[in-house]
Design an enzyme around this catalytic site. Structure first.
Site, PDB file in Angstrom:
ATOM      1  N   TYR A  48     -31.346 -55.123 -16.439  1.00  0.00           N
ATOM      2  CA  TYR A  48     -32.489 -54.687 -17.417  1.00  0.00           C
ATOM      3  C   TYR A  48     -31.802 -54.572 -18.884  1.00  0.00           C
ATOM      4  CZ  TYR A  48     -34.009 -52.988 -12.890  1.00  0.00           C
ATOM      5  OH  TYR A  48     -34.517 -52.913 -11.622  1.00  0.00           O
ATOM      6  N   HIS A 106     -27.328 -54.409  -6.322  1.00  0.00           N
ATOM      7  CA  HIS A 106     -28.648 -54.903  -6.747  1.00  0.00           C
ATOM      8  C   HIS A 106     -29.249 -56.024  -5.844  1.00  0.00           C
ATOM      9  CE1 HIS A 106     -31.297 -55.483 -10.711  1.00  0.00           C
ATOM     10  NE2 HIS A 106     -32.044 -55.419  -9.409  1.00  0.00           N
TER      11      HIS A 106
HETATM   12  N1  NAP Z   1     -33.752 -53.379  -7.121  1.00  0.00           N
HETATM   13  C1  NAP Z   1     -34.487 -54.317  -7.355  1.00  0.00           C
HETATM   14  O1  NAP Z   1     -34.333 -55.526  -7.036  1.00  0.00           O
HETATM   15  C2  NAP Z   1     -35.897 -53.796  -8.216  1.00  0.00           C
HETATM   16  C3  NAP Z   1     -36.951 -54.830  -8.337  1.00  0.00           C
HETATM   17  C4  NAP Z   1     -38.021 -54.725  -8.971  1.00  0.00           C
HETATM   18  C5  NAP Z   1     -38.144 -53.182  -9.685  1.00  0.00           C
HETATM   19  N2  NAP Z   1     -37.083 -52.351  -9.520  1.00  0.00           N
HETATM   20  C6  NAP Z   1     -37.209 -51.052 -10.164  1.00  0.00           C
HETATM   21  O2  NAP Z   1     -38.406 -50.572  -9.916  1.00  0.00           O
HETATM   22  C7  NAP Z   1     -39.028 -50.070 -10.565  1.00  0.00           C
HETATM   23  C8  NAP Z   1     -40.705 -50.231 -10.608  1.00  0.00           C
HETATM   24  O3  NAP Z   1     -41.124 -51.350 -10.458  1.00  0.00           O
HETATM   25  P1  NAP Z   1     -41.953 -52.377 -11.289  1.00  0.00           P
HETATM   26  O4  NAP Z   1     -41.405 -52.190 -12.678  1.00  0.00           O
HETATM   27  O5  NAP Z   1     -41.607 -53.842 -10.631  1.00  0.00           O
HETATM   28  O6  NAP Z   1     -43.348 -51.927 -11.018  1.00  0.00           O
HETATM   29  P2  NAP Z   1     -44.485 -50.693 -10.570  1.00  0.00           P
HETATM   30  O7  NAP Z   1     -43.559 -49.322 -10.882  1.00  0.00           O
HETATM   31  O8  NAP Z   1     -44.827 -51.033  -9.387  1.00  0.00           O
HETATM   32  O9  NAP Z   1     -45.795 -51.017 -11.488  1.00  0.00           O
HETATM   33  C9  NAP Z   1     -45.360 -50.793 -12.989  1.00  0.00           C
HETATM   34  C10 NAP Z   1     -46.778 -51.102 -13.795  1.00  0.00           C
HETATM   35  O10 NAP Z   1     -47.686 -50.071 -13.446  1.00  0.00           O
HETATM   36  C11 NAP Z   1     -48.354 -49.641 -14.673  1.00  0.00           C
HETATM   37  N3  NAP Z   1     -48.632 -48.016 -14.434  1.00  0.00           N
HETATM   38  C12 NAP Z   1     -47.476 -47.072 -14.093  1.00  0.00           C
HETATM   39  N4  NAP Z   1     -48.113 -45.900 -14.021  1.00  0.00           N
HETATM   40  C13 NAP Z   1     -49.340 -46.131 -14.137  1.00  0.00           C
HETATM   41  C14 NAP Z   1     -50.470 -45.139 -14.080  1.00  0.00           C
HETATM   42  N5  NAP Z   1     -50.240 -43.957 -13.769  1.00  0.00           N
HETATM   43  N6  NAP Z   1     -51.777 -45.546 -14.159  1.00  0.00           N
HETATM   44  C15 NAP Z   1     -52.009 -46.807 -14.659  1.00  0.00           C
HETATM   45  N7  NAP Z   1     -50.823 -47.910 -14.801  1.00  0.00           N
HETATM   46  C16 NAP Z   1     -49.715 -47.349 -14.582  1.00  0.00           C
HETATM   47  C17 NAP Z   1     -47.243 -49.722 -15.722  1.00  0.00           C
HETATM   48  O11 NAP Z   1     -47.848 -50.044 -17.013  1.00  0.00           O
HETATM   49  P3  NAP Z   1     -47.455 -49.353 -18.240  1.00  0.00           P
HETATM   50  O12 NAP Z   1     -45.920 -49.881 -18.220  1.00  0.00           O
HETATM   51  O13 NAP Z   1     -48.331 -49.683 -19.174  1.00  0.00           O
HETATM   52  O14 NAP Z   1     -47.383 -47.687 -18.139  1.00  0.00           O
HETATM   53  C18 NAP Z   1     -46.483 -51.200 -15.183  1.00  0.00           C
HETATM   54  O15 NAP Z   1     -47.659 -52.146 -15.818  1.00  0.00           O
HETATM   55  C19 NAP Z   1     -38.458 -50.876 -11.914  1.00  0.00           C
HETATM   56  O16 NAP Z   1     -39.012 -50.488 -13.173  1.00  0.00           O
HETATM   57  C20 NAP Z   1     -36.945 -50.857 -11.558  1.00  0.00           C
HETATM   58  O17 NAP Z   1     -36.369 -49.873 -12.177  1.00  0.00           O
HETATM   59  C21 NAP Z   1     -35.914 -52.536  -8.763  1.00  0.00           C
END
Ligand code: NAP
Length: 271
Positions: A48, A106
């Site tokens: 990241y 990861h």
């Molecule tokens: N281990 C892995 O391979 C892997 C892969 C992917 C992700 N991850 C981890 O998982 C975390 C979360 O996953 P993600 O970032 O893919 O997606 P997510 O958390 O499922 O979704 C994030 C999206 O939802 C929006 N959002 C969040 N809360 C909200 C609410 N209460 N109301 C309306 N919209 C909302 C955010 O908008 P805003 O930003 O505008 O608030 C963003 O666009 C990542 O940041 C990372 O740390 C790990």
């Protein structure tokens, strides 16, 4: 903040802040705000590119080190034994920390054996640089390999998990082997807001689709790490504990699975 117990007796906060896509000043401000609001668990990764920005927020916080739970992840190209340990040292120095609360592989590598990387993880744990060892994106066969090599080492498997990707077999396997799942992309990267069932349940119970999705995970003993960048979203996602989860919402949400996998680079074989 609700916590789950790991197999080694340590605890992990049930909700964390995902930081993928947050960088620089914005990342520092969001993490700082999250800690002020009550988040204690921050999920980052070498990939990241935001460790220094996270460190700046941690340094500005009044919280003590033992109140925080910091997770980071080692990329596939760094999984060879010596390289993994060298990378972990670099990440600790970028985060300005003495230890990770949780360090994850990861993404598994088709070239480097699980056993080799876990040996390095075990050494890091013995050196006090890692409190808890985990993996990410591991399938059941890969978890079996990990358990065969080091039966007690793995505490967490971080995987994609949300109401439209309900990985029940993986959850059952993890439960039987005392491994906690962490759900990444718990809001299906925003798709939960378009889901008609979640929208109507949300209206009925005055909850957002995000709150329903997060509570659905937490009820299953799954840690959730939603990413959010506004104060309103951070707050909304934190308010998932102090209300009763309606029985009919729980029942309807069991039926939303569409095997809707959003992240699948081809290895490992998820199907
Ligand atoms: N281990 C892995 O391979 C892997 C892969 C992917 C992700 N991850 C981890 O998982 C975390 C979360 O996953 P993600 O970032 O893919 O997606 P997510 O958390 O499922 O979704 C994030 C999206 O939802 C929006 N959002 C969040 N809360 C909200 C609410 N209460 N109301 C309306 N919209 C909302 C955010 O908008 P805003 O930003 O505008 O608030 C963003 O666009 C990542 O940041 C990372 O740390 C790990």
């Amino acid at each position: 903040m609700k916590e789950f117990e790991l197999k080694n007796g340590n605890h992990i906060p049930a909700l964390g802040l995902g930081t993928s896509g947050l960088r620089g000043k914005q990342c520092t401000e969001v993490v700082k705000k999250a800690l002020e609001l009550g988040y204690r668990h921050i999920d980052t990764a070498d990939m990241y590119g935001n460790h220094r920005a996270v460190a700046e927020a941690l340094n500005k916080s009044v919280l003590s080190r033992d109140e925080l739970f910091i997770t980071s992840k080692i990329q596939s190209e760094d999984l060879e034994n010596k390289q993994l340990k060298k990378t972990a040292d670099r990440l600790l120095s970028e985060l300005e920390l003495e230890y990770f609360d949780l360090l994850l592989i990861h993404w598994p590598s088709p070239e480097i054996s699980v056993e080799e990387s876990l040996k390095a993880m075990k050494e890091l744990k013995e050196a006090g640089k890692v409190k808890n060892v985990g993996v990410s994106n591991f399938t059941i066969p890969l978890l079996k390999e990990a358990l065969a090599a080091y039966p007690d080492l793995i505490t967490v498997n971080q995987v994609e998990f949300h109401p439209t990707l309900y990985q029940k077999d993986l959850l059952d396997f993890a439960f039987k082997n005392d491994i906690i799942l962490t759900a990444y992309s718990p809001l299906a990267q925003g798709e939960v807001f378009e889901n008609s069932v979640l929208k109507s349940l949300g209206k009925k119970y005055d909850k957002s689709p995000a709150q329903l999705a997060l509570r659905w995970l937490i009820e299953k003993n799954i840690v959730a790490i939603p990413k959010a960048s506004s104060e309103a979203h951070l707050k909304n996602n934190l308010e998932v504990f102090d209300w009763d989860f309606p029985v009919d919402a729980a029942r309807e949400m069991e039926l939303l699975d569409q095997n809707n996998r959003l992240i699948d680079p081809g290895y490992p074989d998820f199907d």
